[in-house]
Design a protein around this motif. Structure first.
Motif, PDB file in Angstrom:
ATOM      1  N   GLU A   1       0.827  -1.207   0.000  1.00  0.00           N
ATOM      2  CA  GLU A   1       0.000   0.000   0.000  1.00  0.00           C
ATOM      3  C   GLU A   1       0.861   1.257   0.000  1.00  0.00           C
ATOM      4  O   GLU A   1       0.543   2.230  -0.688  1.00  0.00           O
ATOM      5  CB  GLU A   1      -0.925  -0.002   1.217  1.00  0.00           C
ATOM      6  CG  GLU A   1      -2.028  -1.033   1.128  1.00  0.00           C
ATOM      7  CD  GLU A   1      -2.852  -1.122   2.402  1.00  0.00           C
ATOM      8  OE1 GLU A   1      -2.584  -0.365   3.353  1.00  0.00           O
ATOM      9  OE2 GLU A   1      -3.754  -1.977   2.442  1.00  0.00           O
TER      10      GLU A   1
ATOM     11  N   GLU B   1       1.297   6.768  -6.675  1.00  0.00           N
ATOM     12  CA  GLU B   1       0.194   7.684  -6.971  1.00  0.00           C
ATOM     13  C   GLU B   1       0.599   9.125  -6.709  1.00  0.00           C
ATOM     14  O   GLU B   1       0.257  10.019  -7.481  1.00  0.00           O
ATOM     15  CB  GLU B   1      -1.029   7.312  -6.134  1.00  0.00           C
ATOM     16  CG  GLU B   1      -1.702   6.034  -6.560  1.00  0.00           C
ATOM     17  CD  GLU B   1      -2.815   5.627  -5.632  1.00  0.00           C
ATOM     18  OE1 GLU B   1      -3.078   6.357  -4.643  1.00  0.00           O
ATOM     19  OE2 GLU B   1      -3.426   4.577  -5.887  1.00  0.00           O
ATOM     20  N   GLN B   2       1.344   9.361  -5.621  1.00  0.00           N
ATOM     21  CA  GLN B   2       1.781  10.706  -5.307  1.00  0.00           C
ATOM     22  C   GLN B   2       2.817  11.173  -6.333  1.00  0.00           C
ATOM     23  O   GLN B   2       2.827  12.333  -6.727  1.00  0.00           O
ATOM     24  CB  GLN B   2       2.368  10.760  -3.899  1.00  0.00           C
ATOM     25  CG  GLN B   2       1.317  10.637  -2.824  1.00  0.00           C
ATOM     26  CD  GLN B   2       1.919  10.618  -1.428  1.00  0.00           C
ATOM     27  OE1 GLN B   2       3.139  10.552  -1.271  1.00  0.00           O
ATOM     28  NE2 GLN B   2       1.066  10.639  -0.423  1.00  0.00           N
TER      29      GLN B   2
ATOM     30  N   LEU C   1       0.806   4.119  -2.802  1.00  0.00           N
ATOM     31  CA  LEU C   1       0.591   5.527  -2.477  1.00  0.00           C
ATOM     32  C   LEU C   1       1.739   6.390  -3.012  1.00  0.00           C
ATOM     33  O   LEU C   1       1.514   7.479  -3.540  1.00  0.00           O
ATOM     34  CB  LEU C   1       0.446   5.717  -0.971  1.00  0.00           C
ATOM     35  CG  LEU C   1      -0.895   5.322  -0.371  1.00  0.00           C
ATOM     36  CD1 LEU C   1      -0.833   5.391   1.156  1.00  0.00           C
ATOM     37  CD2 LEU C   1      -1.997   6.221  -0.897  1.00  0.00           C
TER      38      LEU C   1
END
Length: 164
Positions: free
Chosen positions: A152, A159-160, A156
Motif C-alpha cells: 500500500e 500515486e503521489q 501511495l
C-alpha cells in the motif's frame, strides 16, 4: 448342501474375477495405447510437480526479497520501558491516555493489552499472549500485514509521484 454350493459359487466367482484381472493386466502391458496413456500421465504429473516447485521457489524468493527491503515503521517499534514506567510509577494512566480513551468512547484497561490485532484474538493472561506472539501462525500473520502495508505504501508513493 446350500453351504457347499455357496462356497463353490464363491470360489468360481473369485477365480473368474482373478482371471479377468490377469487378462486386463496382460493386455495393459502389451497395448501401445495404454503405454502412451501412462507416459502422458507421468509427464503431466512431472509438469505439475515442477510447476508447484517453481511457484514455491518464486514465493520464497519474493518473501526473501520483501524481507530484505523491509524498513520498520516508527509505530512498529514499541518502547516498552516507557510503558512499564507508567504502570509501575503510580498505577494510573496518564492524562494523554485518558484523553485518547475519552475520544475513543470507551475505557482502556489491561484487557486491551491482551488483544492481538494481527490475529484478531483476545487472551486471558499476558503469558498466553506472549506465548502466542512466539507462534509461527502469529509471526506469519504479522509478516502478511507488513507485506500488505508495504504494498500500500508503494502504491501511495506511485500515486503521489504520478500526481506531481
Amino acid at each position: 448342501m446350500e453351504k457347499e454350493n455357496r462356497r463353490l459359487r464363491d470360489k468360481a466367482k473369485r477365480e473368474f474375477v482373478e482371471t479377468v484381472q490377469n487378462l486386463a493386466a496382460w493386455v495393459k502391458k502389451r497395448d501401445p495405447r495404454y503405454k502412451r496413456y501412462v507416459e502422458e500421465r507421468q509427464l503431466q504429473q512431472r509438469a505439475r510437480e515442477d510447476d508447484r516447485r517453481r511457484r514455491v521457489a518464486e514465493q520464497r524468493a519474493a518473501i526473501v526479497d520483501g524481507a530484505s527491503s523491509y524498513i520498520r515503521q516508527e509505530w512498529e517499534e514499541v518502547d516498552y520501558t516507557s510503558v512499564l514506567d507508567e504502570f509501575l510509577s503510580d498505577g494510573s494512566a496518564s492524562e494523554d491516555e485518558d484523553i485518547a480513551t475519552e475520544d475513543a468512547g470507551g475505557e482502556c484497561g489491561p484487557e486491551d493489552d491482551l488483544f492481538c490485532a494481527a490475529c484478531d484474538k483476545e487472551f486471558k493472561t499476558p503469558a498466553q499472549k506472549a506465548n502466542h506472539e512466539q507462534s509461527k501462525k502469529h509471526q506469519k500473520a504479522v509478516r502478511q500485514i507488513r507485506r500488505e502495508m508495504l504494498r500500500e505504501e508503494r502504491q501511495l508513493a506511485r500515486e503521489q509521484g504520478a500526481s506531481r
